[in-house]
Design a protein around this motif. Structure first.
Motif, PDB file in Angstrom:
ATOM      1  N   VAL A 136      -6.619   4.592  -4.623  1.00  0.00           N
ATOM      2  CA  VAL A 136      -7.578   3.658  -4.644  1.00  0.00           C
ATOM      3  C   VAL A 136      -6.795   2.271  -4.238  1.00  0.00           C
ATOM      4  O   VAL A 136      -7.452   1.667  -3.346  1.00  0.00           O
ATOM      5  CB  VAL A 136      -8.354   3.453  -5.985  1.00  0.00           C
ATOM      6  N   GLY A 137      -5.827   1.739  -5.071  1.00  0.00           N
ATOM      7  CA  GLY A 137      -5.177   0.650  -4.545  1.00  0.00           C
ATOM      8  C   GLY A 137      -4.547   0.504  -3.333  1.00  0.00           C
ATOM      9  O   GLY A 137      -4.737  -0.424  -2.642  1.00  0.00           O
ATOM     10  N   GLN A 187       2.046   1.659  -3.582  1.00  0.00           N
ATOM     11  CA  GLN A 187       0.970   2.251  -4.446  1.00  0.00           C
ATOM     12  C   GLN A 187       0.747   3.857  -4.182  1.00  0.00           C
ATOM     13  O   GLN A 187       0.635   4.443  -5.087  1.00  0.00           O
ATOM     14  CB  GLN A 187      -0.095   1.163  -4.074  1.00  0.00           C
ATOM     15  N   ASP A 226      -1.232   5.690  -6.887  1.00  0.00           N
ATOM     16  CA  ASP A 226      -2.589   4.774  -7.007  1.00  0.00           C
ATOM     17  C   ASP A 226      -3.064   4.609  -5.547  1.00  0.00           C
ATOM     18  O   ASP A 226      -3.124   3.818  -4.765  1.00  0.00           O
ATOM     19  CB  ASP A 226      -1.966   3.367  -7.218  1.00  0.00           C
ATOM     20  N   ALA A 246      -5.560   2.371  -0.953  1.00  0.00           N
ATOM     21  CA  ALA A 246      -6.722   2.463   0.430  1.00  0.00           C
ATOM     22  C   ALA A 246      -7.275   0.707   0.418  1.00  0.00           C
ATOM     23  O   ALA A 246      -7.328   0.237   1.791  1.00  0.00           O
ATOM     24  CB  ALA A 246      -7.680   3.194  -0.011  1.00  0.00           C
ATOM     25  N   SER A 247      -7.400   0.082  -0.401  1.00  0.00           N
ATOM     26  CA  SER A 247      -7.831  -1.032  -0.593  1.00  0.00           C
ATOM     27  C   SER A 247      -6.866  -2.284   0.224  1.00  0.00           C
ATOM     28  O   SER A 247      -7.233  -3.066   0.903  1.00  0.00           O
ATOM     29  CB  SER A 247      -8.165  -1.589  -2.155  1.00  0.00           C
ATOM     30  N   SER A 248      -5.350  -1.965  -0.083  1.00  0.00           N
ATOM     31  CA  SER A 248      -4.531  -2.804   0.640  1.00  0.00           C
ATOM     32  C   SER A 248      -4.405  -2.635   2.068  1.00  0.00           C
ATOM     33  O   SER A 248      -4.309  -3.325   2.778  1.00  0.00           O
ATOM     34  CB  SER A 248      -3.092  -2.332  -0.205  1.00  0.00           C
ATOM     35  N   LEU A 277      -4.698   4.004   6.976  1.00  0.00           N
ATOM     36  CA  LEU A 277      -5.669   3.861   6.017  1.00  0.00           C
ATOM     37  C   LEU A 277      -6.409   5.301   6.385  1.00  0.00           C
ATOM     38  O   LEU A 277      -7.048   5.850   4.957  1.00  0.00           O
ATOM     39  CB  LEU A 277      -6.470   2.850   6.633  1.00  0.00           C
ATOM     40  N   ALA A 295       0.897  -1.240  -0.032  1.00  0.00           N
ATOM     41  CA  ALA A 295      -0.005   0.110   0.247  1.00  0.00           C
ATOM     42  C   ALA A 295       1.009   1.376  -0.089  1.00  0.00           C
ATOM     43  O   ALA A 295       0.509   2.439  -0.757  1.00  0.00           O
ATOM     44  CB  ALA A 295      -0.869  -0.022   1.265  1.00  0.00           C
ATOM     45  N   ARG A 304      -6.857  -1.393   3.845  1.00  0.00           N
ATOM     46  CA  ARG A 304      -8.029  -1.780   4.316  1.00  0.00           C
ATOM     47  C   ARG A 304      -8.136  -3.324   4.793  1.00  0.00           C
ATOM     48  O   ARG A 304      -8.730  -3.876   5.720  1.00  0.00           O
ATOM     49  CB  ARG A 304      -9.280  -1.292   3.524  1.00  0.00           C
ATOM     50  N   GLU A 305      -7.612  -4.148   3.520  1.00  0.00           N
ATOM     51  CA  GLU A 305      -7.412  -5.386   4.139  1.00  0.00           C
ATOM     52  C   GLU A 305      -6.439  -5.783   5.010  1.00  0.00           C
ATOM     53  O   GLU A 305      -6.655  -6.810   5.853  1.00  0.00           O
ATOM     54  CB  GLU A 305      -7.199  -6.170   2.645  1.00  0.00           C
TER      55      GLU A 305
END
Length: 208
Positions: free
Chosen positions: A123-124, A116, A121, A126-128, A154, A113, A130-131
């Motif tokens: 969006v990418g 990224q 990136d 935030a996704s990483s 995050l 993250a 968050r997971e």
């Protein structure tokens, strides 16, 4: 010097394609990287991975760890595109372990993250983040400082995406956890404070 000699001896006795010799090269690479010999460390990481990739199953945990090691070195050398390639491999490797090594997967996702985000990136990233947070909340006791760090990171990224309400909630919760777990004077707590401090002026500027 002792590990260098042992690595050389293993390679000579077992052959350059030996899995044990590859492990010794990886261990030596870690020490060389820590001592600042990054070029030699990268070379040894790659030599070890070449053996493992040709000898081990794709879901072998040693491979995931090796990819992660190289990803971190490349990140620290500000080579984000190459770093992301190996972070992606490490993430796939740890995912293939199912419920095993979940905490390690969370750590890899945090690193991925950050890279990224460095290349834009969001969006990418935030996704990483968050997971990773979800994994840490599953694997660690409530109030663990690593949960607080993931929340804070995050929150910072969500703020950059304009998701202000959730961003502030994450930033505040992360700081609260870190302060309780590590104390107000810890470096990680200060980093979380700084993320929240930067967020507030940004919100005020956008509102004005």
């Amino acid at each position: 010097a002792t590990l260098r000699s042992a690595t050389k001896l293993l390679s000579e006795r077992l052959g350059p394609r030996s899995i044990k010799a590859a492990q010794a090269k990886n261990n030596l690479a870690v020490l060389l990287e820590e001592s600042g010999d990054v070029e030699q460390a990268e070379s040894l990481y790659r030599e070890a991975l070449e053996v493992w990739e040709s000898s081990l199953q794709p879901n072998h945990p040693t491979l995931a760890k090796g990819w992660h090691n190289l990803a971190m070195l490349l990140r620290d050398q500000e080579r984000p595109e190459e770093s992301l390639e190996y972070y992606s491999r490490a993430v796939r490797g740890y995912r293939s372990h199912g419920n095993l090594n979940r905490e390690s997967l969370g750590d890899v996702l945090i690193g991925q993250a950050k890279v990224q985000r460095s290349v834009g990136d969001l969006v990418g990233a935030a996704s990483s983040f968050r997971e990773s947070l979800a994994i840490r909340q599953e694997e660690l006791p409530p109030g663990h400082w690593r949960i607080g760090t993931a929340m804070s990171l995050l929150g910072e990224t969500l703020g950059q995406l304009g998701e202000r309400e959730e961003a502030e909630a994450m930033l505040r919760s992360g700081l609260e956890i870190l302060t309780a777990a590590l104390g107000p004077d810890d470096e990680k707590t200060h980093e979380a404070e700084e993320r929240l401090r930067r967020f507030r002026p940004a919100v005020m500027a956008s509102a004005g």
